[in-house]
Design a protein around this motif. Structure first.
Motif, PDB file in Angstrom:
ATOM      1  N   LYS A 460       0.836  -1.208   0.000  1.00  0.00           N
ATOM      2  CA  LYS A 460       0.000   0.000   0.000  1.00  0.00           C
ATOM      3  C   LYS A 460       0.875   1.264   0.000  1.00  0.00           C
ATOM      4  O   LYS A 460       0.553   2.244  -0.649  1.00  0.00           O
ATOM      5  CB  LYS A 460      -0.937   0.006   1.207  1.00  0.00           C
ATOM      6  N   GLU A 461       1.971   1.181   0.732  1.00  0.00           N
ATOM      7  CA  GLU A 461       2.913   2.314   0.728  1.00  0.00           C
ATOM      8  C   GLU A 461       3.422   2.570  -0.692  1.00  0.00           C
ATOM      9  O   GLU A 461       3.568   3.712  -1.115  1.00  0.00           O
ATOM     10  CB  GLU A 461       4.130   1.982   1.600  1.00  0.00           C
ATOM     11  N   ILE A 462       3.709   1.473  -1.391  1.00  0.00           N
ATOM     12  CA  ILE A 462       4.212   1.596  -2.769  1.00  0.00           C
ATOM     13  C   ILE A 462       3.172   2.301  -3.641  1.00  0.00           C
ATOM     14  O   ILE A 462       3.469   3.271  -4.343  1.00  0.00           O
ATOM     15  CB  ILE A 462       4.549   0.209  -3.366  1.00  0.00           C
ATOM     16  N   VAL A 463       1.954   1.840  -3.545  1.00  0.00           N
ATOM     17  CA  VAL A 463       0.909   2.411  -4.402  1.00  0.00           C
ATOM     18  C   VAL A 463       0.657   3.876  -4.030  1.00  0.00           C
ATOM     19  O   VAL A 463       0.529   4.738  -4.900  1.00  0.00           O
ATOM     20  CB  VAL A 463      -0.381   1.566  -4.330  1.00  0.00           C
ATOM     21  N   LEU A 464       0.659   4.143  -2.726  1.00  0.00           N
ATOM     22  CA  LEU A 464       0.453   5.530  -2.288  1.00  0.00           C
ATOM     23  C   LEU A 464       1.572   6.414  -2.831  1.00  0.00           C
ATOM     24  O   LEU A 464       1.325   7.480  -3.404  1.00  0.00           O
ATOM     25  CB  LEU A 464       0.422   5.599  -0.749  1.00  0.00           C
ATOM     26  N   GLY A 465       2.798   5.968  -2.644  1.00  0.00           N
ATOM     27  CA  GLY A 465       3.955   6.735  -3.113  1.00  0.00           C
ATOM     28  C   GLY A 465       3.883   6.981  -4.609  1.00  0.00           C
ATOM     29  O   GLY A 465       4.092   8.106  -5.087  1.00  0.00           O
ATOM     30  N   PHE A 466       3.528   5.952  -5.318  1.00  0.00           N
ATOM     31  CA  PHE A 466       3.468   6.078  -6.783  1.00  0.00           C
ATOM     32  C   PHE A 466       2.370   7.064  -7.185  1.00  0.00           C
ATOM     33  O   PHE A 466       2.557   7.907  -8.063  1.00  0.00           O
ATOM     34  CB  PHE A 466       3.235   4.707  -7.418  1.00  0.00           C
ATOM     35  N   SER A 467       1.222   6.980  -6.503  1.00  0.00           N
ATOM     36  CA  SER A 467       0.085   7.827  -6.901  1.00  0.00           C
ATOM     37  C   SER A 467       0.420   9.315  -6.709  1.00  0.00           C
ATOM     38  O   SER A 467      -0.138  10.161  -7.391  1.00  0.00           O
ATOM     39  CB  SER A 467      -1.175   7.442  -6.121  1.00  0.00           C
ATOM     40  N   LYS A 468       1.328   9.596  -5.778  1.00  0.00           N
ATOM     41  CA  LYS A 468       1.662  10.994  -5.529  1.00  0.00           C
ATOM     42  C   LYS A 468       2.459  11.609  -6.677  1.00  0.00           C
ATOM     43  O   LYS A 468       2.294  12.774  -7.005  1.00  0.00           O
ATOM     44  CB  LYS A 468       2.480  11.104  -4.239  1.00  0.00           C
ATOM     45  N   THR A 469       3.357  10.817  -7.263  1.00  0.00           N
ATOM     46  CA  THR A 469       4.221  11.399  -8.302  1.00  0.00           C
ATOM     47  C   THR A 469       3.733  11.091  -9.713  1.00  0.00           C
ATOM     48  O   THR A 469       4.247  11.642 -10.680  1.00  0.00           O
ATOM     49  CB  THR A 469       5.657  10.841  -8.193  1.00  0.00           C
ATOM     50  N   TYR A 470       2.747  10.210  -9.829  1.00  0.00           N
ATOM     51  CA  TYR A 470       2.324   9.758 -11.162  1.00  0.00           C
ATOM     52  C   TYR A 470       1.693  10.894 -11.980  1.00  0.00           C
ATOM     53  O   TYR A 470       0.805  11.588 -11.510  1.00  0.00           O
ATOM     54  CB  TYR A 470       1.326   8.605 -11.017  1.00  0.00           C
ATOM     55  N   PHE A 480       9.268   5.362 -15.596  1.00  0.00           N
ATOM     56  CA  PHE A 480      10.071   4.307 -15.003  1.00  0.00           C
ATOM     57  C   PHE A 480      11.057   4.880 -13.983  1.00  0.00           C
ATOM     58  O   PHE A 480      11.337   4.266 -12.951  1.00  0.00           O
ATOM     59  CB  PHE A 480      10.809   3.513 -16.090  1.00  0.00           C
ATOM     60  N   HIS A 481      11.510   6.093 -14.286  1.00  0.00           N
ATOM     61  CA  HIS A 481      12.401   6.780 -13.353  1.00  0.00           C
ATOM     62  C   HIS A 481      11.698   6.935 -11.995  1.00  0.00           C
ATOM     63  O   HIS A 481      12.278   6.655 -10.940  1.00  0.00           O
ATOM     64  CB  HIS A 481      12.787   8.144 -13.946  1.00  0.00           C
ATOM     65  N   GLU A 482      10.442   7.365 -12.038  1.00  0.00           N
ATOM     66  CA  GLU A 482       9.664   7.534 -10.797  1.00  0.00           C
ATOM     67  C   GLU A 482       9.594   6.228 -10.017  1.00  0.00           C
ATOM     68  O   GLU A 482       9.717   6.214  -8.792  1.00  0.00           O
ATOM     69  CB  GLU A 482       8.207   7.969 -11.103  1.00  0.00           C
ATOM     70  N   ILE A 483       9.383   5.139 -10.741  1.00  0.00           N
ATOM     71  CA  ILE A 483       9.257   3.842 -10.063  1.00  0.00           C
ATOM     72  C   ILE A 483      10.580   3.488  -9.373  1.00  0.00           C
ATOM     73  O   ILE A 483      10.603   3.028  -8.225  1.00  0.00           O
ATOM     74  CB  ILE A 483       8.828   2.737 -11.057  1.00  0.00           C
ATOM     75  N   LYS A 484      11.669   3.778 -10.043  1.00  0.00           N
ATOM     76  CA  LYS A 484      12.984   3.472  -9.461  1.00  0.00           C
ATOM     77  C   LYS A 484      13.246   4.302  -8.210  1.00  0.00           C
ATOM     78  O   LYS A 484      13.697   3.801  -7.184  1.00  0.00           O
ATOM     79  CB  LYS A 484      14.086   3.730 -10.485  1.00  0.00           C
ATOM     80  N   GLU A 485      12.915   5.607  -8.340  1.00  0.00           N
ATOM     81  CA  GLU A 485      13.102   6.503  -7.196  1.00  0.00           C
ATOM     82  C   GLU A 485      12.291   6.017  -5.996  1.00  0.00           C
ATOM     83  O   GLU A 485      12.776   5.975  -4.871  1.00  0.00           O
ATOM     84  CB  GLU A 485      12.624   7.923  -7.559  1.00  0.00           C
ATOM     85  N   LEU A 486      11.070   5.645  -6.301  1.00  0.00           N
ATOM     86  CA  LEU A 486      10.166   5.171  -5.257  1.00  0.00           C
ATOM     87  C   LEU A 486      10.735   3.914  -4.596  1.00  0.00           C
ATOM     88  O   LEU A 486      10.714   3.766  -3.373  1.00  0.00           O
ATOM     89  CB  LEU A 486       8.789   4.892  -5.875  1.00  0.00           C
ATOM     90  N   LEU A 490      11.678   3.510  -0.590  1.00  0.00           N
ATOM     91  CA  LEU A 490      11.012   2.574   0.315  1.00  0.00           C
ATOM     92  C   LEU A 490      11.885   1.374   0.697  1.00  0.00           C
ATOM     93  O   LEU A 490      11.415   0.408   1.258  1.00  0.00           O
ATOM     94  CB  LEU A 490       9.698   2.084  -0.317  1.00  0.00           C
ATOM     95  N   GLY A 491      13.173   1.470   0.356  1.00  0.00           N
ATOM     96  CA  GLY A 491      14.094   0.411   0.799  1.00  0.00           C
ATOM     97  C   GLY A 491      14.217  -0.760  -0.150  1.00  0.00           C
ATOM     98  O   GLY A 491      14.617  -1.856   0.258  1.00  0.00           O
ATOM     99  N   PHE A 492      13.880  -0.577  -1.403  1.00  0.00           N
ATOM    100  CA  PHE A 492      14.043  -1.643  -2.415  1.00  0.00           C
ATOM    101  C   PHE A 492      15.263  -1.316  -3.286  1.00  0.00           C
ATOM    102  O   PHE A 492      15.632  -0.135  -3.409  1.00  0.00           O
ATOM    103  CB  PHE A 492      12.813  -1.727  -3.325  1.00  0.00           C
ATOM    104  N   ALA A 493      15.891  -2.312  -3.845  1.00  0.00           N
ATOM    105  CA  ALA A 493      17.047  -2.064  -4.712  1.00  0.00           C
ATOM    106  C   ALA A 493      16.581  -1.522  -6.051  1.00  0.00           C
ATOM    107  O   ALA A 493      15.557  -1.970  -6.585  1.00  0.00           O
ATOM    108  CB  ALA A 493      17.844  -3.346  -4.914  1.00  0.00           C
ATOM    109  N   LYS A 494      17.364  -0.587  -6.588  1.00  0.00           N
ATOM    110  CA  LYS A 494      17.032   0.065  -7.857  1.00  0.00           C
ATOM    111  C   LYS A 494      17.223  -0.894  -9.024  1.00  0.00           C
ATOM    112  O   LYS A 494      16.566  -0.799 -10.051  1.00  0.00           O
ATOM    113  CB  LYS A 494      18.003   1.235  -8.006  1.00  0.00           C
ATOM    114  N   GLU A 495      18.217  -1.801  -8.839  1.00  0.00           N
ATOM    115  CA  GLU A 495      18.547  -2.774  -9.897  1.00  0.00           C
ATOM    116  C   GLU A 495      18.488  -4.179  -9.294  1.00  0.00           C
ATOM    117  O   GLU A 495      18.826  -4.362  -8.130  1.00  0.00           O
ATOM    118  CB  GLU A 495      19.997  -2.576 -10.399  1.00  0.00           C
TER     119      GLU A 495
END
Ligand code: GLU
Length: 552
Positions: A460-470, A480-486, A490-495
């Motif tokens: 839910k945090e992911i979706v909330l975060g994404f909805s803010k910048t989408y 895709f850049h936004e998804i990577k930043e997000l 949130l503590g996920f690896a970019k690659e």
């Protein structure tokens, strides 16, 4: 004179002569190389796949030579006829793009000048020719019933001679007028038999279009040409119809091969030019590593309707059949990827005489190729027509959302390597259903399919975060850049690489983040490009779905 009397006795109601009929069937005005072919099914059951195959071969031979292909319905066996049988045959032929120039139509009428094209409407014509043969002493009435025939057979078996109705065994070959009259007055049913001119010592040789030179024993049996109900047998109707209708090439199943001597004799007796014959071995079914004939009872996929119901595009079946007809089609197709398969010239002598093998995987692949060459709108049109008949739920859905559906079907199609993930229209529903809110809402009642390594709270945090910048109008790069930043935030690896090197440092990687978004928007783990999907869904729907997810 006695033959005349006999003919009158049997057919007093028949006044016309063969010459009256010939004037109704003038020769076709075609070039010398033009072939006239026909498809002549009996409406006694589903059109089988072998029949469809023979029909395509006949149609191609006619049309590639600027000839004529016609449909003739062989409905003289009224007991075995099924309701809607004729419509069914016509529907199937049209669906598979096998267009006939003459024959019965769906409206119940006919097209073409050399009809009628239903044998049940031609009874008068057959009788005129049968009467004529009796007049000339070439045919005669036979009053033998089952018991009489059985007695003859038993005597023949005892003497170890060939069984059947021939020569001295043909009890009524020389029946007198008086005797025949008596039998008729007694109300005895009779058939008409051909007085065969053949001999068991002679053989015939003819050149089969598919199988090459064939040698067979001459027919010496006095075969039945008219049954007790006054209807002609297949053999007789075949000779009359194919002659009058100007058939030059008869393509049919090889179950008829052994009847060729009868047919040649009939054509000769009637004074007709003999057509060319091509006999096709039945299509075989691949079952594991072995092959066998299709079974009428067991194999649903042995009927033409099966492929129509499943929604294989008609043209895919045509394309696949071309591979079976002439194996060099495949090579031709590679050189001519954009031509219609109808531009390929088929040859009967290049056909496989021992029977083609139907390979469902190959058919599926060909069908995928065919579909991949269509535009979204073309796919829509096919799906619309198909679902109207075979899937009312899907039909209602796409009928309400026409433009949206065309956009959906366009996904992955306008690129260099278009998508090839469906081979038939019935595959499409599960592939596109999530786009429609009605369906999606029902689907998510069972919960969202998020990756197992991500908790619902984090998702839910992911979706909330994404909805803010989408931003709906962002290009793919920015998106895709936004998804990577997000992901990083949130503590996920970019690659994925980074994650693999240090799995303990991260909650997951950017792929998991995208997966969560995919689940929130489609509730699928496998979809075409998510960016394209969101574009087609539209801004409102994307936000609605994200909100719904966060409230789940
Ligand atoms: N009515 C026949 C059949 O059902 C037609 C055979 C032919 O094409 O002559 O097989």
């Amino acid at each position: 004179m006695s033959n005349e009397n006999m003919a009158e006795l049997l057919f007093s109601d028949v006044g016309q002569l063969p010459t009256d009929i010939y004037s109704l069937y003038p020769p076709r005005n075609l070039s010398i190389s033009a072939m006239v072919t026909r498809f002549a099914p009996s409406p006694t059951g589903s059109l089988n796949i072998g029949g469809l195959y023979a029909a395509l071969i006949s149609e191609r031979l006619a049309h590639q030579s600027n000839g004529v292909f016609f449909l003739r319905i062989e409905d003289t066996d009224k007991k075995r006829e099924i309701k809607g049988g004729i419509e069914n045959i016509i529907h199937s032929l049209l669906y598979f793009g096998i267009h006939f120039d003459e024959g019965p139509t769906l409206s119940g009428g006919e097209k073409g000048a050399l009809g009628p094209y239903k044998q049940s409407s031609r009874i008068k014509i057959y009788k005129i020719f049968i009467k004529h043969l009796v007049q000339k002493g070439l045919a005669y009435p036979c009053f033998c019933d089952k018991d009489d025939l059985q007695k003859i057979r038993i005597s023949q078996q005892n003497l170890k001679v060939t069984t059947g109705y021939y020569g001295q065994w043909a009890k009524h070959r020389d029946i007198s007028f008086g005797q025949a009259k008596e039998e008729i007055l007694d109300g005895k049913p009779f058939v008409i038999r051909l007085r065969s001119s053949g001999s068991p010592d002679r053989r015939i040789i003819y050149n089969d279009l598919v199988k090459g030179p064939i040698e067979l024993p001459e027919n010496f049996q006095d075969i039945v040409i008219m049954k007790t109900d006054g209807l002609p047998t297949y053999h007789f109707a075949h000779a009359i119809d194919d002659y009058l209708m100007g058939t030059t090439h008869v393509i049919r199943g090889d179950e008829w091969l052994s009847s060729v001597p009868i047919h040649i004799q009939l054509f000769e007796t009637l004074g007709f030019e003999i057509p060319e014959y091509g006999h096709i071995a039945p299509i075989m079914k691949q079952v594991g590593a072995s092959k066998r004939k299709f079974s009428k009872r067991k194999d649903l996929d042995g009927t033409a309707e099966y492929y129509r119901e499943q929604g294989y595009p008609g043209i895919a079946i045509g394309e696949y059949f071309m591979n079976l007809i002439n194996s060099d089609f495949e090579e031709w197709r590679m050189v001519n990827p954009h031509k219609s398969f109808r531009d390929f010239f088929i040859y009967t002598d290049k056909m496989n005489a021992s029977g083609a093998l139907l390979d469902m995987n190959k058919l599926g692949d060909i069908s995928k190729d065919v579909i991949s060459r269509l535009t979204g709108k073309q796919v829509f049109d096919h799906l619309y027509t198909w679902s109207k008949e075979f899937d009312s739920e899907l039909y209602t859905l796409i009928d309400k959302n026409k433009e949206y559906t065309v956009k959906i079907l366009n996904i992955g199609r306008t690129i260099e390597k278009p998508r090839k993930d469906y081979s038939k229209w019935s595959d499409l529903k599960t592939i596109i259903a999530f786009f429609y809110d009605e369906w999606f809402e029902k689907d998510v009642l069972g919960g969202y399919k998020i990756p197992t390594n991500v908790s619902l709270d984090v998702a839910k945090e992911i979706v909330l975060g994404f909805s803010k910048t989408y931003r709906f109008n962002n290009e793919k790069e920015a998106w895709f850049h936004e998804i990577k930043e997000l992901a990083v935030e949130l503590g996920f690896a970019k690659e994925i690489k980074q994650f693999k090197a240090n799995p303990n440092r991260y909650k997951g990687h950017v792929g998991d983040v995208a997966m969560v978004l995919r689940a929130a928007l489609t509730n699928r783990t496998n979809t075409p490009d998510l960016f394209d999907i969101m574009k087609v869904m539209g801004e409102n729907r994307v936000f609605e779905r994200m909100e719904r997810f966060m409230l789940s």
